[in-house]
Scaffold this active site. Structure first.
Site, PDB file in Angstrom:
ATOM      1  N   HIS A  23       0.899   5.259   1.018  1.00 56.43           N
ATOM      2  CA  HIS A  23       0.279   6.305   1.823  1.00 56.43           C
ATOM      3  C   HIS A  23       0.365   7.626   1.078  1.00 56.43           C
ATOM      4  O   HIS A  23       1.454   8.022   0.642  1.00 56.43           O
ATOM      5  CB  HIS A  23       1.028   6.483   3.154  1.00 56.43           C
ATOM      6  N   HIS A  48       0.836  -1.200   0.000  1.00 55.60           N
ATOM      7  CA  HIS A  48       0.000   0.000   0.000  1.00 55.60           C
ATOM      8  C   HIS A  48       0.866   1.242   0.000  1.00 55.60           C
ATOM      9  O   HIS A  48       1.977   1.242   0.512  1.00 55.60           O
ATOM     10  CB  HIS A  48      -0.967   0.014   1.191  1.00 55.60           C
TER      11      HIS A  48
END
Length: 141
Positions: free
Chosen positions: A102, A100
């Protein structure tokens, strides 16, 4: 992957605050909201970290980042900048082992977010820097 929290979010098994979705990525608000608008962009394909990306997945995921970043900036006119972070493996602060990215909007120097880059320039000679660069380039294929 059957026990991955991000896979469950992508599959709508766990609720999220979705901000963007297409065939390749799912983006949603990080519950911690380090700053307002803190968003996670995750590939729909389960990969643990950047070391599992192939070129096509990297193109799909990273090509979406500017669009989502611009949307956050437009939604929050007080945004003065943005940190884009991708932590890989536990030592690098990865806490959910589904890759992922950010997107952390920045509003001021006092917005409860910081990064420290140590400067070790004086500790390395030119030949040591050359050796480090060569070690990396020699492994690129």
């Amino acid at each position: 992957m059957t026990d991955c929290i991000f896979c469950k979010i992508i599959n709508q098994e766990i609720p999220s605050y979705k901000v963007y979705e297409d065939e390749a990525v799912y983006a949603f608000l990080d519950l911690s909201q380090v700053t307002p608008g803190h968003t996670l962009v995750v590939p729909k394909k389960h990969v643990t970290d950047i070391f599992e990306y192939d070129e096509d997945l990297a193109k799909e995921v990273f090509s979406r980042i500017p669009k989502i970043a611009r949307a956050i900036e437009k939604a929050f006119p007080d945004c003065q900048g943005m940190n884009i972070l991708n932590n890989n493996k536990e030592l690098a602060y990865q806490s959910v082992f589904h890759s992922h990215i950010h997107l952390i909007p920045r509003y001021s120097k006092e917005d409860d977010f910081s990064i420290h880059f140590g400067n070790h320039q004086e500790e390395l000679t030119e030949s040591e820097m050359t050796a480090i660069a060569k070690k990396i380039t020699d492994t690129l294929a």
